[in-house]
Structures are given as structure tokens and as C-alpha cells.
Design an enzyme around this catalytic site. Structure first.
Site, short mmCIF file in Angstrom:
data_model
loop_
_atom_site.label_atom_id
_atom_site.label_comp_id
_atom_site.label_asym_id
_atom_site.label_seq_id
_atom_site.Cartn_x
_atom_site.Cartn_y
_atom_site.Cartn_z
N ARG A 60 -14.22 8.11 -27.04
CA ARG A 60 -13.75 6.72 -27.03
C ARG A 60 -14.11 6.17 -25.66
NH1 ARG A 60 -7.75 4.48 -28.46
NH2 ARG A 60 -8.46 5.00 -30.55
N LYS B 142 -19.50 9.33 -8.79
CA LYS B 142 -20.52 9.57 -7.75
C LYS B 142 -21.82 8.84 -8.08
CE LYS B 142 -18.97 14.36 -7.35
NZ LYS B 142 -19.43 15.70 -7.72
N THR C 169 -4.85 8.89 -31.33
CA THR C 169 -6.17 9.40 -31.69
C THR C 169 -6.48 10.63 -30.85
OG1 THR C 169 -6.79 7.13 -32.18
CG2 THR C 169 -8.58 8.72 -32.04
#
Ligand code: NCD
Length: 343
Positions: free
Chosen positions: A119, A98, A70
Site C-alpha cells: 500500500r 537516503k 488491511t
């Protein structure tokens, strides 16, 4: 023509989020565009032309869950249209490490790009990001390249469904297919998001017979069953929940194999019972096709690859072309794609 709509007929800005947002009319249009783009892809002058179309646009490939096909096919699709995409493939190299919220990260991407292909392991992130960005002054497009639901179980993979239907149509030659076809889905049907999106798209066609063949505990979830049941009468669908692969092999026109999605938790079952090898091929119709979203992990023997019914490698490449067409349309370049130049 652009038919971008999402949920309850509410018009949203350009996002690709769920298989259900597409209708057959849009698919016919998209596949026609895909075929034209493939024509352009045959020559250098054709590719040069395509690469000029969106060279002024930026895209972000935000893939914090593993992906080979993909990711690469979206990257190739961007390149084909002249887009040089940025990428984040690992949260540990972004400011999420962070303590930045994923929502702020997505908003930050939107400052620099025109399209975010995503994704993510965050439940429903693509949907909430689309909603959030639509409230901002830069409502850039989101493409769902594989989402996870609120229950933590894989949810949708709409662009895989688009390329799967394209592959079925190409294989059987005719815009009417997959109408009238019998489709067997095999494997981890509970957690395979490719089968969820594909089954949803297929349910728009008439006279489709679905065989869902899975081990105990990995059958399709109730929400998918309910959605298919709701369309059963209108489209004359047949839905069978089964667990014996050999029984469905002689019946299906399309055999859609899938792997066990082990990254969402180990499930123990006899893999051989849900695997395809050379012996199984004997039982299948001569003009059927075998598909797999890949990667495979033992359920599809490499010895099947040389059988003319094996369509999964072509399915991969089809994905690149369909995604190129999708991005071209989403970013407003489709009207510039006419007949390909002479070779
Ligand atoms: C993926 C897979 O099975 O890992 N395959 C694909 O995208 N072709 C689908 C997924 O991540 O759910």
C-alpha cells in the site's frame, strides 16, 4: 485451478492488482477455499497443518500509507500459513530516505521475499512494480493492498472487494448473490478505493441495482461510471446517482457506508446527511445488511453496532480468511487444503 490474469487477457505471473482480473468463477473457487480454511482454523491440529504449508516462504508488508485492518489481516493471513512477514511501514526508516528510488527499494525486497503486499502513496506503484519484476529473474508476486492513481486520487483495493463480496454471499446465503441485489454506496465515493473495486466486481453479476449516494464533489469518477455503463446492458444493471440517503434506505439490500477520505484534502459537507444512526435503521429492510470497510469517522453511529443487520465487524474477520485463501492459492498451496481434520 488458478485464474491469475491481468489486463487485456495478457498472462502475467502471479499478481493481484485490480478487481477486474477476477471473474465469478474464480470468486466461487476462492470462497470455497476460504470456507475450507475456516474449517481448519477451528482446531489446533488444523491450524498447525496450515502453518506448515508455506513456512518456507517469505513475504514483505510494504505499507507506507496508514492501515490497521488491511495490514493486520494480511499479517494474520501470513502467520496462518506459516509465513513470517517482514514489514516496512515508514519510508523514513528505509533507504528511500537516503535517496534510493522506490523502484530500487521494491527490487531490493524481491531479493529477500517471495511475495510483496503493498500500500503506497506512489501513483500506480503496484502496477509498475509488477511489470518491472516480471522482467527480472525473481518475478515475485505483488498484492495491491490499496493503490493511488496517476491523478493522486485513490485507485483500487481489490482484496477488500473480494472480502466484501464474500460477506455479501455469506449474509444472503447463496453463491448467486449479489445477483439481483440493490446496493447503496454512501459517502466519499470519489476517493474511496474500496467502493471503486467493489463496484467493478459487482458489475459482473446480473440484475444488480447500484445507488451511489454522495455529497456534491464526492460522487464516483467518470472512469468508474463508464466502466459500469459498459456492462449495463449485458448484465441488466441499474445505476442511480443520488444525494438523499433517506430515499435509498428502504430500497437497498446492502448499505455500504464509507468515511470522508480527509487525508486527500478537506471537503466540507453536512456529514449528518450521509450518516447512519438508529433512526435511519427504521427505514431499512428487515433483511438488509450494513457494511463499512472501516475506519469510521462519524458517519456510522456506534449505536448501530448492536443491530443484527450490522455486518462490518464480521466483514473485518472475513477479510483475514479471504486473504489467507488468496495467499494460499497465489503461493501454490491451495491443492494441499482438503477437508479439515475432525475436531
Ligand atoms: C481503508 C480506509 O478507508 O482507510 N479501509 C480499509 O482498507 N478497510 C481503505 C483505504 O485506505 O482506502
Amino acid at each position: 485451478m488458478s485464474l491469475w490474469k491481468w489486463e487485456k487477457g495478457r498472462e502475467m505471473t502471479n499478481h493481484v492488482l485490480r478487481a477486474n482480473q477476477f471473474d465469478k468463477e474464480f470468486l466461487a473457487y476462492l470462497y470455497d477455499l476460504t470456507n475450507k480454511i475456516r474449517g481448519f482454523g477451528k482446531t489446533k491440529s488444523g491450524i498447525d497443518y496450515l502453518q506448515g504449508l508455506l513456512s518456507h516462504k517469505q513475504a514483505m508488508l510494504y505499507f507506507t500509507q496508514p492501515s490497521t485492518r488491511t495490514f493486520l489481516s494480511f499479517q494474520a493471513a501470513c502467520h496462518m500459513l506459516g509465513i513470517r512477514p517482514n514489514e516496512i511501514r515508514d519510508r523514513d526508516t528505509s533507504s528511500e530516505l537516503k535517496g534510493e528510488s522506490v523502484e530500487d527499494s521494491v527490487r531490493t525486497f524481491s531479493s529477500y521475499v517471495d511475495l510483496i503486499i503493498m500500500r503506497s502513496e506512489h501513483p500506480e506503484l503496484c502496477y509498475s512494480s509488477a511489470e518491472m519484476l516480471d522482467q527480472t529473474r525473481r518475478p515475485v508476486s505483488i498484492i495491491n493492498a490499496g493503490s493511488v492513481g496517476v491523478d493522486g486520487i485513490p485507485d483500487e483495493h481489490p482484496t477488500q472487494a473480494l472480502l466484501d463480496i464474500y460477506t455479501i454471499q455469506k449474509s444472503f446465503g447463496g453463491a448467486e448473490s449479489p445477483s439481483g441485489k440493490s446496493i447503496g454506496f454512501v459517502g466519499d465515493l470519489k476517493r474511496g478505493r474500496t467502493i471503486r473495486s467493489l463496484a467493478i466486481l459487482l458489475s459482473q453479476y446480473r440484475d444488480v441495482k447500484f445507488y451511489f449516494c454522495a455529497p456534491k464533489g464526492l460522487q464516483i469518477k467518470d472512469d468508474l461510471k463508464e466502466l459500469l455503463d459498459a456492462r449495463k446492458e449485458e448484465n441488466n444493471l441499474e445505476i442511480s446517482i443520488v444525494d438523499n440517503l433517506n430515499e435509498i434506505l428502504p430500497k437497498v439490500d446492502v448499505l455500504y457506508m464509507t468515511r470522508c477520505q480527509m487525508e486527500y484534502g478537506e471537503v466540507h459537507y453536512k456529514q449528518k446527511d450521509f450518516s447512519l444512526d438508529k433512526e435511519c435503521l427504521e427505514l431499512m429492510k428487515k433483511d438488509s445488511i450494513i457494511m463499512h470497510p472501516l475506519p469510521r469517522t462519524g458517519e456510522l453511529a456506534p449505536e448501530v453496532d448492536t443491530d443484527p443487520r450490522a455486518m462490518y465487524w464480521r466483514q473485518e474477520r472475513n477479510g483475514m480468511w479471504v486473504r489467507t485463501a488468496l495467499i494460499a492459492d497465489l503461493m501454490g498451496a491451495a491443492s494441499l487444503i482438503g477437508q479439515p481434520p475432525e475436531s
